[in-house]
Design a protein around this motif. Structure first.
Motif, PDB file in Angstrom:
ATOM      1  N   ASP A   9       0.754  -1.169   0.071  1.00 21.03           N
ATOM      2  CA  ASP A   9       0.136   0.100  -0.013  1.00 21.03           C
ATOM      3  C   ASP A   9       0.891   1.294  -0.073  1.00 21.03           C
ATOM      4  OD1 ASP A   9      -2.685  -0.968  -0.223  1.00 21.03           O
ATOM      5  OD2 ASP A   9      -2.702  -1.547   2.006  1.00 21.03           O
ATOM      6  N   PHE A  10       2.231   1.190  -0.070  1.00 20.48           N
ATOM      7  CA  PHE A  10       3.056   2.171  -0.087  1.00 20.48           C
ATOM      8  C   PHE A  10       3.596   2.606  -1.343  1.00 20.48           C
ATOM      9  CE2 PHE A  10       2.704   0.373   4.317  1.00 20.48           C
ATOM     10  CZ  PHE A  10       2.519   1.522   5.154  1.00 20.48           C
ATOM     11  N   PRO A  11       3.019   3.802  -1.867  1.00 22.67           N
ATOM     12  CA  PRO A  11       3.360   3.850  -3.322  1.00 22.67           C
ATOM     13  C   PRO A  11       4.846   4.334  -3.479  1.00 22.67           C
ATOM     14  CG  PRO A  11       2.197   5.617  -2.610  1.00 22.67           C
ATOM     15  CD  PRO A  11       2.154   4.541  -1.495  1.00 22.67           C
ATOM     16  N   ALA A  12       5.602   4.840  -2.550  1.00 24.62           N
ATOM     17  CA  ALA A  12       7.001   5.113  -2.927  1.00 24.62           C
ATOM     18  C   ALA A  12       8.105   3.908  -2.400  1.00 24.62           C
ATOM     19  CB  ALA A  12       7.445   6.292  -1.714  1.00 24.62           C
ATOM     20  N   GLN A  13       7.464   2.631  -2.351  1.00 25.91           N
ATOM     21  CA  GLN A  13       8.286   1.629  -2.069  1.00 25.91           C
ATOM     22  C   GLN A  13       8.215   0.648  -2.998  1.00 25.91           C
ATOM     23  OE1 GLN A  13       8.840   0.206   1.836  1.00 25.91           O
ATOM     24  NE2 GLN A  13       8.063   2.088   2.965  1.00 25.91           N
ATOM     25  N   THR A  14       9.296  -0.116  -3.335  1.00 32.16           N
ATOM     26  CA  THR A  14       9.189  -1.459  -3.954  1.00 32.16           C
ATOM     27  C   THR A  14       8.449  -2.570  -3.515  1.00 32.16           C
ATOM     28  OG1 THR A  14      11.103  -0.621  -5.207  1.00 32.16           O
ATOM     29  CG2 THR A  14      10.408  -2.806  -5.650  1.00 32.16           C
ATOM     30  N   GLY A  15       6.904  -2.641  -3.407  1.00 33.54           N
ATOM     31  CA  GLY A  15       6.251  -3.551  -2.696  1.00 33.54           C
ATOM     32  C   GLY A  15       5.400  -4.295  -3.553  1.00 33.54           C
ATOM     33  N   THR A  16       5.146  -3.802  -4.873  1.00 29.62           N
ATOM     34  CA  THR A  16       4.131  -4.691  -5.472  1.00 29.62           C
ATOM     35  C   THR A  16       5.050  -5.548  -6.683  1.00 29.62           C
ATOM     36  OG1 THR A  16       3.833  -3.063  -7.078  1.00 29.62           O
ATOM     37  CG2 THR A  16       2.609  -2.960  -5.203  1.00 29.62           C
ATOM     38  N   SER A  17       4.491  -6.469  -7.589  1.00 29.76           N
ATOM     39  CA  SER A  17       5.078  -7.366  -8.398  1.00 29.76           C
ATOM     40  C   SER A  17       5.426  -6.464  -9.700  1.00 29.76           C
ATOM     41  CB  SER A  17       4.334  -8.643  -8.609  1.00 29.76           C
ATOM     42  OG  SER A  17       3.133  -8.297  -9.210  1.00 29.76           O
ATOM     43  N   SER A  18       4.589  -5.531 -10.107  1.00 28.35           N
ATOM     44  CA  SER A  18       4.373  -4.762 -11.118  1.00 28.35           C
ATOM     45  C   SER A  18       4.552  -5.669 -12.666  1.00 28.35           C
ATOM     46  CB  SER A  18       5.660  -3.925 -11.416  1.00 28.35           C
ATOM     47  OG  SER A  18       7.011  -4.886 -11.307  1.00 28.35           O
ATOM     48  N   LEU A  19       3.779  -6.719 -12.236  1.00 29.22           N
ATOM     49  CA  LEU A  19       3.537  -7.766 -13.350  1.00 29.22           C
ATOM     50  C   LEU A  19       2.260  -7.607 -14.037  1.00 29.22           C
ATOM     51  CD1 LEU A  19       4.512 -11.153 -11.381  1.00 29.22           C
ATOM     52  CD2 LEU A  19       5.951 -10.091 -13.017  1.00 29.22           C
ATOM     53  N   SER A  42      16.444   5.457   0.229  1.00 29.49           N
ATOM     54  CA  SER A  42      16.904   4.090  -0.399  1.00 29.49           C
ATOM     55  C   SER A  42      15.554   3.183  -0.533  1.00 29.49           C
ATOM     56  CB  SER A  42      17.667   3.346   0.569  1.00 29.49           C
ATOM     57  OG  SER A  42      16.965   3.387   2.006  1.00 29.49           O
ATOM     58  N   ASN A  43      14.461   3.494   0.284  1.00 33.41           N
ATOM     59  CA  ASN A  43      13.294   2.756  -0.072  1.00 33.41           C
ATOM     60  C   ASN A  43      12.382   3.203  -1.191  1.00 33.41           C
ATOM     61  OD1 ASN A  43      13.711   0.775   2.175  1.00 33.41           O
ATOM     62  ND2 ASN A  43      12.903   2.530   3.700  1.00 33.41           N
ATOM     63  N   MET A  44      12.656   4.254  -1.850  1.00 32.84           N
ATOM     64  CA  MET A  44      11.934   4.830  -2.968  1.00 32.84           C
ATOM     65  C   MET A  44      11.872   3.887  -4.045  1.00 32.84           C
ATOM     66  SD  MET A  44      11.922   8.390  -5.128  1.00 32.84           S
ATOM     67  CE  MET A  44      12.312   9.224  -3.652  1.00 32.84           C
ATOM     68  N   ASN A  45      10.758   3.607  -4.659  1.00 29.64           N
ATOM     69  CA  ASN A  45      10.648   2.780  -5.898  1.00 29.64           C
ATOM     70  C   ASN A  45      11.159   3.415  -7.109  1.00 29.64           C
ATOM     71  OD1 ASN A  45       9.820   0.876  -7.791  1.00 29.64           O
ATOM     72  ND2 ASN A  45       7.926   0.635  -7.212  1.00 29.64           N
ATOM     73  N   THR A  46      11.922   3.919  -7.374  1.00 25.72           N
ATOM     74  CA  THR A  46      12.371   4.879  -8.378  1.00 25.72           C
ATOM     75  C   THR A  46      12.107   4.140  -9.610  1.00 25.72           C
ATOM     76  OG1 THR A  46      14.823   3.698  -8.266  1.00 25.72           O
ATOM     77  CG2 THR A  46      14.581   6.008  -7.189  1.00 25.72           C
ATOM     78  N   ASP A  47      12.014   2.823  -9.853  1.00 29.30           N
ATOM     79  CA  ASP A  47      11.769   2.196 -11.356  1.00 29.30           C
ATOM     80  C   ASP A  47      10.169   2.471 -11.568  1.00 29.30           C
ATOM     81  OD1 ASP A  47      14.204   0.937 -11.673  1.00 29.30           O
ATOM     82  OD2 ASP A  47      13.681  -1.074 -10.892  1.00 29.30           O
ATOM     83  N   LEU A  48       9.485   2.302 -10.663  1.00 30.60           N
ATOM     84  CA  LEU A  48       7.942   2.488 -11.006  1.00 30.60           C
ATOM     85  C   LEU A  48       7.613   4.018 -10.726  1.00 30.60           C
ATOM     86  CD1 LEU A  48       6.397  -0.649  -9.184  1.00 30.60           C
ATOM     87  CD2 LEU A  48       6.970  -0.107 -11.526  1.00 30.60           C
ATOM     88  N   LEU A  49       8.345   4.831 -10.139  1.00 27.06           N
ATOM     89  CA  LEU A  49       8.133   6.218 -10.325  1.00 27.06           C
ATOM     90  C   LEU A  49       8.408   6.557 -11.482  1.00 27.06           C
ATOM     91  CD1 LEU A  49       9.260   7.372  -6.707  1.00 27.06           C
ATOM     92  CD2 LEU A  49       6.862   7.054  -7.608  1.00 27.06           C
ATOM     93  N   GLY A  50       9.635   6.255 -12.104  1.00 30.30           N
ATOM     94  CA  GLY A  50       9.691   6.622 -13.735  1.00 30.30           C
ATOM     95  C   GLY A  50      10.827   7.657 -13.696  1.00 30.30           C
ATOM     96  N   ASP A  51      11.357   7.595 -14.798  1.00 35.11           N
ATOM     97  CA  ASP A  51      12.632   8.402 -14.969  1.00 35.11           C
ATOM     98  C   ASP A  51      12.236  10.031 -15.615  1.00 35.11           C
ATOM     99  OD1 ASP A  51      14.545   6.726 -14.179  1.00 35.11           O
ATOM    100  OD2 ASP A  51      14.255   5.643 -16.222  1.00 35.11           O
ATOM    101  N   ALA A  52      11.219   9.850 -16.461  1.00 31.63           N
ATOM    102  CA  ALA A  52      10.770  11.157 -17.116  1.00 31.63           C
ATOM    103  C   ALA A  52       9.723  11.926 -16.029  1.00 31.63           C
ATOM    104  CB  ALA A  52      10.062  11.097 -18.314  1.00 31.63           C
ATOM    105  N   LEU A  53      10.246  13.105 -15.583  1.00 27.73           N
ATOM    106  CA  LEU A  53       9.469  13.638 -14.481  1.00 27.73           C
ATOM    107  C   LEU A  53       9.273  15.106 -15.090  1.00 27.73           C
ATOM    108  CD1 LEU A  53      11.360  12.738 -11.446  1.00 27.73           C
ATOM    109  CD2 LEU A  53       9.118  12.072 -11.882  1.00 27.73           C
ATOM    110  N   PRO A  54       8.011  15.794 -14.840  1.00 27.54           N
ATOM    111  CA  PRO A  54       7.734  17.160 -14.973  1.00 27.54           C
ATOM    112  C   PRO A  54       8.908  18.016 -14.814  1.00 27.54           C
ATOM    113  CG  PRO A  54       5.907  16.210 -13.722  1.00 27.54           C
ATOM    114  CD  PRO A  54       7.313  15.311 -13.671  1.00 27.54           C
ATOM    115  N   SER A  55       9.143  19.074 -15.688  1.00 25.06           N
ATOM    116  CA  SER A  55      10.404  19.903 -15.566  1.00 25.06           C
ATOM    117  C   SER A  55       9.884  20.938 -14.597  1.00 25.06           C
ATOM    118  CB  SER A  55      10.852  20.387 -16.940  1.00 25.06           C
ATOM    119  OG  SER A  55       9.856  20.918 -17.566  1.00 25.06           O
TER     120      SER A  55
END
Length: 478
Positions: free
Chosen positions: A242-252, A441-454
Motif C-alpha cells: 500500500d506504500f506507493p514510494a516503496q518497491t512493494g508490488t510485483s509490477s507484473l 533508499s526505499n523509494m521505488n525509483t523504477d515504478l516512479l519513472g525517469d521522465a518527470l515534469p520539468s
C-alpha cells in the motif's frame, strides 16, 4: 503441406501454458501423417478496434513488442507467424477465413476471452468456419477456473468476493491444475513469417517508446520478474503493497494484461520459489483471485460489458454532476490534493499508477467530485499500460459503490489521511509534484519513472471543500 492447423493469438502472447497451441501441437504429433501436417500462428492488427475499445497507446505498443518476441519463440518451434489486418472485429472473421483457405487450414484453435465484444467476435468466427467445413477448437486459458464453475450452495454465482475466494481456493486444490509446458518443436516448415510493419496506425510506430527498463518484452523477462518478486518481495508484500514510494508490488500486471504471463503460471511461480508454507493463502494470491472474480462476473453478468452497474438500483439514485472543469482538473492532476495529483501525473507520464493510489483517485472522482465512474474507467483504459477491461470495470464500480461487493457508500477515501498513512514522508508526492526529488533508499525509483515534469510551478488550490463534499455525498448515497 496438407491439413494445416491455425492457432490464433490475441491477449495470450506466450507459448507456455497456452492450451490452444498445446492442443494443436498434440493433434499434429498424434497424427499418423504428422509429416504432412503443420501449424501456422496468426495475430490481428486492428488499429480502429483498439481505439473503439479505449486501448492505451502504451498497452498497444507493449502488445506489439511482445508479439515480436512471440514470433521468435514460435520460430524456435518451427511455427510461422502470419498477420491479418482488420480495422474492426467485424472484419476479422472473413480475414481469418481468407488466410485459412490460402493455406488449406483444416482447423482453427484459440483461447477464449472474457469481454462480451470478444466473445461475439469469436462466435462469428466459429460460425463462419463451421459453415465452411473447417473445425474450430476453443479453450479456456485466461481463467484458472472456468466461469460458472465456482458457485454457491444454491448453484448461483457468488456476488461477494470473500466467499468466492474461499470456494475458489477449495476448488483449485481439488483441481490440481498446473501450467502446461511449451509444446515440442515441429518439423520445419517452408512457410515464412510475416514482418510486423513499423507503421501500424493508431498514431504509433513500432519504435515508439514505453518504459522498456521496467517492462522488457518477452516471456523470459516476465518469468525472471516473477521469480525475482517471489524471492525478494513476496514475504513483505502484504506489509508494503500500500506504500506507493516503496518497491512493494510485483509490477507484473502489464504481462498479465497481454497474456505474456498467465495467472496459473503466477501461482506456480509462488509455489516453486516461496519458502512460505502458507503461500496459497497469501495476500498476493488473493489479488490474483480478485482478477478471477471480476472475469467470472463479466461473463456471468454480461450487462456489465455494456458499462451497466452491477447494482443499478443504487446508481439510479445518484445524480452525477457532469462538471467538465472538475473532470479535466482530475485528468490533468490539478485538483490541489497532492496524492491525487501525484497519481494522475504518474499515470500521464508512465502509463502506470500504484494500486493504492488508483483507489484514492477513483474514490476522489466518484465520491467527492461525484463524476460518473464511467468517465474515470475510460480514462484509465486510455492511459494504463496494464489496462484490463474486467479488472478496471470491477474496480471502478467498487469505488463508486455500484459494483459487486462494492465499498460501502459511506467509505470515502480522505486524500489527506491516505497521504499521511501511506506516504507519510511525502516521497511519492514530492517525486511527482516537486522539483526537488527526495533521496531515500526505499523509494521505488523504477515504478516512479525517469521522465518527470520539468517545472510544475505553483501547486493549484483545492478545487473542492473536502468536508462539505463528503457530507453531501453521504447524504446523497443514503
Amino acid at each position: 503441406m496438407k491439413n494445416i492447423k491455425l492457432v490464433w493469438f490475441r491477449n495470450d502472447l506466450r507459448t507456455r501454458d497456452h492450451r490452444a497451441l498445446y492442443s494443436a501441437c498434440e493433434h499434429v504429433a498424434q497424427s499418423a501423417n504428422s509429416a504432412e501436417m503443420g501449424i501456422i500462428a496468426v495475430a490481428a492488427i486492428s488499429s480502429k478496434q483498439w481505439m473503439l475499445q479505449d486501448e492505451s497507446k502504451s498497452r498497444v505498443q507493449f502488445w506489439l513488442a511482445n508479439l515480436h518476441s512471440l514470433k521468435d519463440e514460435l520460430a524456435g518451434l518451427n511455427i510461422p507467424l502470419k498477420l491479418i489486418h482488420a480495422e474492426t472485429n467485424q472484419e476479422i472473421p472473413q480475414q481469418l477465413l481468407r488466410l485459412a483457405k490460402q493455406y488449406n487450414v483444416a482447423a482453427l484453435y484459440f483461447n477464449d476471452e472474457a469481454p462480451e465484444y470478444e466473445q461475439q467476435r469469436d462466435q462469428q468466427v466459429e460460425q463462419l468456419f463451421h459453415q465452411q467445413g473447417i473445425g474450430c477448437h476453443r479453450y479456456e486459458a485466461d481463467l484458472v477456473l472456468p466461469a460458472g464453475s465456482v458457485l454457491n450452495q444454491q448453484g448461483l454465482p457468488y456476488k461477494v468476493f470473500t466467499p468466492f475466494s474461499k470456494a475458489w481456493r477449495q476448488q483449485f486444490i481439488l483441481s490440481e491444475q498446473g501450467p502446461l509446458p511449451a509444446p515440442q518443436p515441429l518439423l520445419s516448415t517452408v512457410i515464412e513469417s510475416d514482418n510486423i510493419p513499423e507503421d501500424i496506425g493508431y498514431g504509433l510506430r513500432l519504435g515508439a517508446d514505453w518504459n522498456k527498463q521496467i517492462w522488457p518484452a518477452g516471456t523470459e523477462s516476465a518469468h525472471r520478474k516473477l521469480q525475482q518478486f517471489v524471492l525478494d518481495q513476496f514475504t513483505d508484500y502484504s506489509q508494503l503493497r500500500d506504500f506507493p514510494a516503496q518497491t512493494g508490488t510485483s509490477s507484473l500486471s502489464p504481462y498479465l494484461s497481454v497474456g505474456v504471463l498467465s495467472a496459473r503460471q503466477c501461482i506456480a511461480g509462488v509455489q516453486a520459489y516461496s519458502d512460505d508454507p502458507d503461500w496459497f493463502y497469501s495476500q498476493w494470491v488473493t489479488e490474483l483471485i480478485w482478477r478471477e472474480f471480476y472475469r467470472h462476473l463479466l461473463i456471468l453478468f454480461p450487462e456489465m460489458n455494456r458499462w451497466k452497474p452491477f447494482k443499478p438500483d443504487i446508481e439510479k439514485k445518484i445524480a452525477w454532476q457532469h462538471d467538465q472543469a472538475k473532470f479535466e482538473a482530475w485528468c490533468n492532476g490539478e485538483t490541489g490534493f497532492d496524492i491525487v495529483d501525484a497519481g494522475m501525473k504518474q499515470l500521464l507520464e508512465t502509463g502506470w499508477m500504484h494500486n493504492r493510489v488508483r483507489m484514492i483517485t477513483a474514490s476522489f472522482l466518484t465520491k467527492l467530485l461525484r463524476q460518473d465512474w464511467r468517465l474515470g474507467a475510460r480514462f484509465f483504459m486510455q492511459h494504463l499500460i496494464d489496462a484490463d477491461f474486467a479488472s478496471n470495470l470491477g474496480g471502478w464500480q467498487w469505488s463508486a459503490s455500484v459494483g459487486a461487493d462494492a465499498a460501502p457508500y459511506f467509505r470515502i477515501f480522505n486524500p489527506m489521511r491516505q497521504a499521511d498513512r501511506f506516504d507519510a514522508k511525502g516521497l511519492y508526492t514530492k517525486q511527482w509534484l516537486d522539483l526537488d526529488h527526495p533521496d531515500d533508499s526505499n523509494m521505488n525509483t523504477d515504478l516512479l519513472g525517469d521522465a518527470l515534469p520539468s517545472d510544475l510551478g505553483q501547486r493549484p488550490q483545492p478545487i473542492i471543500d473536502y468536508a462539505a463534499e463528503r457530507r453531501r455525498s453521504i447524504e446523497e448515497y443514503q
